[in-house]
Write an enzyme that holds these catalytic residues in place. Structure first.
Site, PDB file in Angstrom:
ATOM      1  N   ARG A 123      35.751  -7.402   8.199  1.00 32.04           N
ATOM      2  CA  ARG A 123      36.911  -8.032   7.670  1.00 32.04           C
ATOM      3  C   ARG A 123      36.736  -9.113   7.524  1.00 32.04           C
ATOM      4  NH1 ARG A 123      42.620  -5.220  10.214  1.00 32.04           N
ATOM      5  NH2 ARG A 123      43.713  -6.162   8.285  1.00 32.04           N
TER       6      ARG A 123
ATOM      7  N   ARG B  70      40.508  -0.630   5.178  1.00 35.32           N
ATOM      8  CA  ARG B  70      40.093  -1.648   5.920  1.00 35.32           C
ATOM      9  C   ARG B  70      38.850  -0.993   6.625  1.00 35.32           C
ATOM     10  NH1 ARG B  70      45.654  -3.344   8.166  1.00 35.32           N
ATOM     11  NH2 ARG B  70      45.970  -3.783   5.701  1.00 35.32           N
TER      12      ARG B  70
ATOM     13  N   ASP C 250      40.672  -2.182  11.647  1.00 37.36           N
ATOM     14  CA  ASP C 250      41.442  -2.960  12.083  1.00 37.36           C
ATOM     15  C   ASP C 250      42.365  -3.060  13.881  1.00 37.36           C
ATOM     16  OD1 ASP C 250      44.550  -4.266  11.619  1.00 37.36           O
ATOM     17  OD2 ASP C 250      45.449  -2.379  11.844  1.00 37.36           O
TER      18      ASP C 250
ATOM     19  N   ASP D 219      44.858  -4.014  16.557  1.00 34.64           N
ATOM     20  CA  ASP D 219      46.234  -4.711  16.820  1.00 34.64           C
ATOM     21  C   ASP D 219      46.823  -4.730  17.996  1.00 34.64           C
ATOM     22  OD1 ASP D 219      47.044  -5.477  13.732  1.00 34.64           O
ATOM     23  OD2 ASP D 219      47.945  -3.580  13.373  1.00 34.64           O
TER      24      ASP D 219
END
Length: 177
Positions: free
Chosen positions: A97, A108, A111, A113
């Site tokens: 990424r 994607r 990911d 977070d």
């Protein structure tokens, strides 16, 4: 006996509980997320406390794409929020990424977070904690509510925030290994 100034004393290490949301909608999604959780677990100063089941969720945002798999992990960490962010960006990079070259809200492979980092509130250009949009995203709150339903953000319990969101199309597909 060495002089006093040569004696090393352990310094107290502050630990924080953080919640991370992982998502993937390219390639072998479950395998990618399992490997990403494994990389996180092998990082010094990080311990996995719990993880949610995997949930298949509709894509979020304006870009047409396939469904995601999402999960949330609770970690205990000695890393600062900024160090944790850099470590997670490194994990994403290990899977190819590059946030600078992708379409915002596009597909994607991985990911990650930071949803919550202890009780801290951070508002910096590249780091906002609690995650600024988590309370409006069922794909993050559903797995978070599975492992921490009584957790509150801004005085609102996760399960109560989730009750006000549309969860249609979200399906629990498996317990995370």
């Amino acid at each position: 006996m060495p002089p006093e100034f040569f004696i090393r004393r352990p310094r107290p290490v502050e630990k924080h509980v953080a919640y991370l949301c992982l998502g993937s909608n390219l390639g072998d999604r479950a395998k990618t997320m399992a490997k990403a959780v494994g990389l996180i677990a092998r990082t010094g100063g990080v311990s996995i406390l719990s993880r949610s089941s995997l949930y298949e969720t509709p894509p979020w945002g304006p870009v047409p794409q396939g469904p995601y798999l999402n999960l949330v992990v609770a970690i205990e960490t000695e890393l600062s929020a900024r160090e944790l962010l850099h470590m997670l960006l490194g994990v994403e990079h290990a899977f190819g990424r590059d946030r600078t070259r992708e379409v915002r809200f596009g597909p994607r492979r991985i990911d990650i977070d930071i949803l919550i980092y202890g009780d801290e509130k951070i508002d910096e250009p590249d780091l906002e904690i609690p995650h600024p949009r988590m309370m409006e995203r069922a794909f993050a709150l559903l797995p978070l509510a599975e492992i921490a339903p009584e957790l509150a953000v801004g005085g609102v319990r996760i399960r109560d925030a989730l009750a006000g969101l549309d969860t249609s199309g979200i399906v629990r597909v498996a317990d995370a290994a």
